[in-house]
Design a protein around this motif. Structure first.
Motif, PDB file in Angstrom:
ATOM      1  N   THR B  54       0.853  -1.179   0.000  1.00 18.38           N
ATOM      2  CA  THR B  54       0.000   0.000   0.000  1.00 18.38           C
ATOM      3  C   THR B  54       0.894   1.236   0.000  1.00 18.38           C
ATOM      4  O   THR B  54       2.110   1.135   0.186  1.00 18.38           O
ATOM      5  CB  THR B  54      -0.905   0.055   1.238  1.00 18.38           C
ATOM      6  OG1 THR B  54      -0.089   0.389   2.373  1.00 18.38           O
ATOM      7  CG2 THR B  54      -1.603  -1.268   1.490  1.00 18.38           C
ATOM      8  N   MET B  56       1.146   3.230   2.213  1.00 18.62           N
ATOM      9  CA  MET B  56       1.615   3.446   3.582  1.00 18.62           C
ATOM     10  C   MET B  56       2.823   2.567   3.906  1.00 18.62           C
ATOM     11  O   MET B  56       3.316   2.569   5.023  1.00 18.62           O
ATOM     12  CB  MET B  56       0.495   3.131   4.585  1.00 18.62           C
ATOM     13  CG  MET B  56      -0.755   3.943   4.376  1.00 18.62           C
ATOM     14  SD  MET B  56      -0.387   5.703   4.479  1.00 18.62           S
ATOM     15  CE  MET B  56      -1.991   6.381   4.130  1.00 18.62           C
ATOM     16  N   GLN B  57       3.252   1.750   2.947  1.00 19.86           N
ATOM     17  CA  GLN B  57       4.360   0.823   3.201  1.00 19.86           C
ATOM     18  C   GLN B  57       5.575   1.209   2.377  1.00 19.86           C
ATOM     19  O   GLN B  57       5.443   1.531   1.198  1.00 19.86           O
ATOM     20  CB  GLN B  57       3.934  -0.611   2.852  1.00 19.86           C
ATOM     21  CG  GLN B  57       2.802  -1.100   3.723  1.00 19.86           C
ATOM     22  CD  GLN B  57       2.222  -2.424   3.251  1.00 19.86           C
ATOM     23  OE1 GLN B  57       2.642  -2.969   2.238  1.00 19.86           O
ATOM     24  NE2 GLN B  57       1.239  -2.916   3.982  1.00 19.86           N
ATOM     25  N   ASP B  58       6.718   1.148   2.996  1.00 21.99           N
ATOM     26  CA  ASP B  58       7.953   1.418   2.287  1.00 21.99           C
ATOM     27  C   ASP B  58       8.253   0.228   1.361  1.00 21.99           C
ATOM     28  O   ASP B  58       8.507  -0.881   1.849  1.00 21.99           O
ATOM     29  CB  ASP B  58       9.099   1.603   3.289  1.00 21.99           C
ATOM     30  CG  ASP B  58      10.372   2.073   2.603  1.00 21.99           C
ATOM     31  OD1 ASP B  58      10.536   1.784   1.404  1.00 21.99           O
ATOM     32  OD2 ASP B  58      11.183   2.732   3.274  1.00 21.99           O
ATOM     33  N   GLN B  61      11.191  -2.095   2.002  1.00 17.80           N
ATOM     34  CA  GLN B  61      11.243  -3.005   3.152  1.00 17.80           C
ATOM     35  C   GLN B  61       9.933  -3.747   3.334  1.00 17.80           C
ATOM     36  O   GLN B  61       9.163  -3.470   4.240  1.00 17.80           O
ATOM     37  CB  GLN B  61      11.568  -2.225   4.424  1.00 17.80           C
ATOM     38  CG  GLN B  61      12.974  -1.681   4.378  1.00 17.80           C
ATOM     39  CD  GLN B  61      13.397  -1.060   5.665  1.00 17.80           C
ATOM     40  OE1 GLN B  61      12.843  -1.346   6.722  1.00 17.80           O
ATOM     41  NE2 GLN B  61      14.378  -0.186   5.602  1.00 17.80           N
ATOM     42  N   GLN B  63       8.062  -7.484   3.714  1.00 17.25           N
ATOM     43  CA  GLN B  63       8.345  -8.857   4.116  1.00 17.25           C
ATOM     44  C   GLN B  63       7.786  -9.807   3.059  1.00 17.25           C
ATOM     45  O   GLN B  63       6.663  -9.613   2.590  1.00 17.25           O
ATOM     46  CB  GLN B  63       7.658  -9.140   5.463  1.00 17.25           C
ATOM     47  CG  GLN B  63       8.194  -8.304   6.593  1.00 17.25           C
ATOM     48  CD  GLN B  63       9.254  -9.037   7.386  1.00 17.25           C
ATOM     49  OE1 GLN B  63       9.193 -10.244   7.551  1.00 17.25           O
ATOM     50  NE2 GLN B  63      10.216  -8.292   7.890  1.00 17.25           N
ATOM     51  N   GLY B 226      18.401   5.377   2.756  1.00 20.72           N
ATOM     52  CA  GLY B 226      18.174   4.230   3.624  1.00 20.72           C
ATOM     53  C   GLY B 226      18.512   4.472   5.078  1.00 20.72           C
ATOM     54  O   GLY B 226      18.152   3.675   5.943  1.00 20.72           O
ATOM     55  N   TYR B 254       4.504   7.027   3.491  1.00 23.23           N
ATOM     56  CA  TYR B 254       5.010   5.913   4.303  1.00 23.23           C
ATOM     57  C   TYR B 254       6.211   6.311   5.167  1.00 23.23           C
ATOM     58  O   TYR B 254       6.801   5.479   5.845  1.00 23.23           O
ATOM     59  CB  TYR B 254       5.366   4.704   3.431  1.00 23.23           C
ATOM     60  CG  TYR B 254       6.510   4.910   2.460  1.00 23.23           C
ATOM     61  CD1 TYR B 254       7.831   4.895   2.907  1.00 23.23           C
ATOM     62  CD2 TYR B 254       6.287   5.088   1.115  1.00 23.23           C
ATOM     63  CE1 TYR B 254       8.882   5.068   2.037  1.00 23.23           C
ATOM     64  CE2 TYR B 254       7.336   5.261   0.223  1.00 23.23           C
ATOM     65  CZ  TYR B 254       8.627   5.256   0.691  1.00 23.23           C
ATOM     66  OH  TYR B 254       9.665   5.424  -0.175  1.00 23.23           O
ATOM     67  N   GLN B 255       6.583   7.580   5.098  1.00 27.89           N
ATOM     68  CA  GLN B 255       7.789   7.981   5.817  1.00 27.89           C
ATOM     69  C   GLN B 255       7.464   8.570   7.181  1.00 27.89           C
ATOM     70  O   GLN B 255       6.406   9.163   7.381  1.00 27.89           O
ATOM     71  CB  GLN B 255       8.589   8.974   4.961  1.00 27.89           C
ATOM     72  CG  GLN B 255       9.260   8.271   3.792  1.00 27.89           C
ATOM     73  CD  GLN B 255       9.675   9.199   2.673  1.00 27.89           C
ATOM     74  OE1 GLN B 255       9.247  10.343   2.629  1.00 27.89           O
ATOM     75  NE2 GLN B 255      10.481   8.682   1.772  1.00 27.89           N
ATOM     76  N   ASP B 256       8.400   8.434   8.078  1.00 27.68           N
ATOM     77  CA  ASP B 256       8.259   8.929   9.437  1.00 27.68           C
ATOM     78  C   ASP B 256       8.315  10.459   9.432  1.00 27.68           C
ATOM     79  O   ASP B 256       9.212  11.044   8.834  1.00 27.68           O
ATOM     80  CB  ASP B 256       9.408   8.357  10.276  1.00 27.68           C
ATOM     81  CG  ASP B 256       9.214   8.635  11.751  1.00 27.68           C
ATOM     82  OD1 ASP B 256       8.147   9.144  12.124  1.00 27.68           O
ATOM     83  OD2 ASP B 256      10.148   8.335  12.526  1.00 27.68           O
TER      84      ASP B 256
END
Lengths: 400, 303
Positions: B54, B56-58, B61, B63, B226, B254-256
């Motif tokens: 999504t 919202m996901q990097d 990274q 899984q 990274g 998706y970033q902080d």
């Protein structure tokens, strides 16, 4: 000597590959992926059945090469260098081919590879959140069970992940202790069957459950012969750094689970992994026709319990730079003393804190409290390990 | 007996019908990122499409989790950004899913980056440079012209896999191209005030967007690709921002936001989260509304 030569040439070959690729300067998905893992540590004392020794040492230092061989086959070679005291050993942990183009979700892997039983076993040790495998792995699988053999795997075409497979191995490292070297072991020693189910719960959680069975044809102990006590004493003292399983049995059953959580499924900043496994090893006592001493001396009333082991582990990566882990595990084994079994128990509570400067570097501080009865005379011990694990070269894609 | 044979005939006919309609192009598409799921939806509206990640996901990274293996096992086509963006998880999925159809780009594997010139290609790469991609920046879906090239290539791939439906795919591509080119012209006109603006951003996620709109990224919250923002690096950016020419601090969905907020508080600069892909905010439902939303958010900063 022969093995030594072979090992050296494996390294030479690996070096040849490295230089070719450096020249080519074009690392793509299809060129050989080369990675090295450096693992060094300081540990204040030793743990039963573990590979790491007291003091400064090197752990699993590995060099791996992998690539698609052609459109049908993938291959991987992992050489591991380990030091034990003054000896340096180079071993092959993986040297396998895998099919890529079989129809209907089937694949075959052949050569030397990590067995797919349990959850942790098929993962490389450098990806662990703790410096050693749980006691159950050290006792029953020789830390991690890899062997020469073949695997047939099948993935079902369902939205729920469902994989199953069977493996057959040589099984040398799973042979029961044979102190006289006279036993006639079977060449095809180990068969396994496993099944794994998995899926997602919403966007943030994923899970997997596994059940495995390992049949070890050479897992039963040999009965001690009464007049050769001195051999026993000598043998028992030897420090064994092979990858052999310490406690074997004919049948091993493993149940495992893993649950991972990350906010919105974004693993970059924080994520939690909960995992656990349970082992049961049965049928390890010598068969009756061999054991004159065993049943008669004790009137046949004493049958040992099954050997069991389990652990639960929780690892929380709370920032990209820091993760903390908590693990509890125990193992109950039976050791044959002349004509009867002694139960042994080891309980380990472990806390680890790791700092990751990047994806590829980890420095870990770990504290282990071990409580044992009989295991190498351990009664109460605190183990502190300071360790680094760093990967160079290709990105390693790791399993769930 | 009669009833039986009738029943058998009827069920044979039913099976034949389902087989026929099944064969009639219901491609099962596995998209590595939501932007490629959205593109596939434009070009193959009837296909069964699944997005592995999504907004919202990097995507660096991810899984290689069991659900993704199960989805890839059933896919006829996998559509990914490429340029090594998915190198940490795609090879594992391919291995584990044992689906020969999506192994090579000659068959059902499609890498967008192979069909355009990527920006920031590097001649030599070293890990001390951070987690960089030698094959250039893979976040290319924010360049409308490159995306159109990708759409054309993807459409050819669909035709290759499902030649019977060529007419439908050609029509969908023609329709998309017309609408996309018209929208691109409008967006360029709309975004004209952004030309020459300077921003500080996180990673090179919006490299193509900035390149297209003439925005200059003068600082990166990541000290190196990274690596998370460090305090000393943020302090450097703070002194850079003092020059007074920076419009905003830009972060992807998706970033902080913590590093950006820290810097925002000290520099009085607005912090703006932009959707990285379709689904990154409520307005971004498809590729068109994604672009529209991103440009609107940037224009609001400029007011």
């Amino acid at each position: 000597m022969q093995t030594f030569n072979f090992r050296v040439s494996a390294v030479a070959m690996a070096c040849a590959f490295v230089s070719t690729v450096t020249l080519a300067q074009d690392a793509t998905l299809t060129n050989p992926a080369i990675s090295g893992v450096l693992d060094g540590y300081y540990q204040n004392t030793e743990r039963p059945m573990a590979e790491r020794e007291e003091g400064f040492g090197l752990g699993h230092t590995e060099l791996a090469l992998s690539a698609n061989i052609d459109d049908m086959f993938y291959g991987k070679l992992t050489a591991v260098v380990e030091t034990h005291g003054s000896d340096t050993e180079v071993g092959l942990e993986e040297a396998f081919i895998q099919t890529l183009a079989m129809p209907a979700g089937f694949s075959i892997r052949a050569g030397r590879f990590l067995s797919d039983v349990g959850y942790l076993n098929n993962q490389h040790v450098h990806t662990d959140a703790f410096s050693d495998r749980p006691a159950a792995y050290r006792a029953f699988l020789g830390s991690h069970y890899f062997d020469d053999g073949v695997r047939l795997d099948y993935v079902a075409p369902t939205d729920l992940y469902w994989a199953m497979g069977v493996e057959a191995f040589k099984g040398d490292s799973m042979r029961a202790e044979d102190e006289h070297g006279e036993r006639d072991f079977k060449d095809l020693g180990v068969y396994t069957a496993y099944s794994k189910l998995g899926g997602d719960i919403g966007n943030s959680s994923s899970w997997m459950l596994g059940l495995s069975y390992l049949r070890n044809e050479n897992g039963r102990l040999t009965a001690h012969e009464e007049h050769e006590d001195e051999v026993v004493a000598e043998d028992g003292h030897e420090h064994d750094h092979s990858h052999a399983a310490m406690y074997t049995g004919e049948n091993t059953y493993i149940a495992d689970f893993v649950y991972k959580w990350a906010p919105n499924g974004n693993y970059k900043y924080q994520h939690l992994t909960l995992s656990g496994e349970y082992f049961m090893v049965t049928d390890f006592a010598p068969l009756e026709e061999h054991d004159h001493g065993l049943d008669e001396a004790h009137g046949g009333e004493h049958t040992p319990d099954d050997q069991t082991g389990w652990y639960v582990s929780s690892v929380y990566q709370f920032t990209p730079n820091w993760s903390a882990g908590l693990r509890y595990g125990q193992v109950d084994t039976q050791e044959l003393h002349d004509d009867h079994f002694h139960g042994q128990k080891l309980k380990e509570t472990e806390v680890s804190l790791a700092w990751h400067h990047s994806h590829f570097s980890t420095v870990r501080l770990q504290y282990t409290n071990q409580q044992g009865t009989n295991f190498d005379g351990i009664e109460d011990d605190n183990v502190i390990t300071l360790q680094y694990v760093m990967t160079l070269g290709a990105h390693g894609a790791h399993q769930f | 007996m009669r009833i039986n044979s009738k029943f058998i005939k009827a069920s044979c006919a039913a099976i034949a019908l389902t087989m026929a309609s099944g064969a009639q192009a219901k491609l099962n598409i596995f998209a590595c990122e939501p932007e490629y799921a959205a593109l596939a939806k434009e070009l193959a509206p009837d296909a069964k499409i699944y997005s592995a990640t999504t907004a919202m996901q990097d995507p660096h990274q991810v899984q290689a989790r069991p659900s993704l293996i199960a989805k890839m096992r059933q896919a006829d086509l996998a559509v990914c950004a490429g340029a090594d963006l998915e190198v940490g998880w795609l090879p594992m999925l391919q291995m584990k899913s044992a689906n020969a159809n999506v192994r090579s780009t000659e068959k059902g594997l499609f890498f967008a980056a192979e069909h355009v010139q990527t920006l920031d290609k590097l001649d030599s790469v070293d890990r001390s440079m951070g987690d960089v991609h030698a094959q250039g920046n893979p976040h290319l879906h924010f360049d409308p012209e490159r995306l159109l090239l990708v759409a054309k290539a993807l459409s050819s791939k669909l035709v290759q896999l499902d030649p019977d439906s060529k007419a439908e795919y050609d029509a969908a591509l023609a329709d998309f191209s017309t609408r996309w080119q018209a929208a691109t012209t409008q967006w360029l006109a709309l975004a004209a005030p952004l030309n020459g603006k300077k921003v500080i951003a996180y990673h090179t996620s919006f490299r193509y967007l900035f390149n297209w709109l003439g925005i200059e990224q003068v600082g990166d919250l990541e000290p190196k690709p990274g690596l998370p923002p460090s305090t000393s690096h943020l302090a450097d950016l703070q002194s850079r921002a003092k020059q007074g020419d920076v419009m905003a601090i830009i972060v992807a969905s998706y970033q902080d936001e913590r590093g950006a907020n820290w810097l925002g508080e000290r520099t009085q600069l607005p912090v703006q989260v932009l959707p990285m892909s379709v689904g990154g905010n409520d307005d971004s439902q498809d590729l068109f509304s994604l672009y529209q939303s991103v440009i609107t958010l940037l224009l609001n900063l400029n007011k």
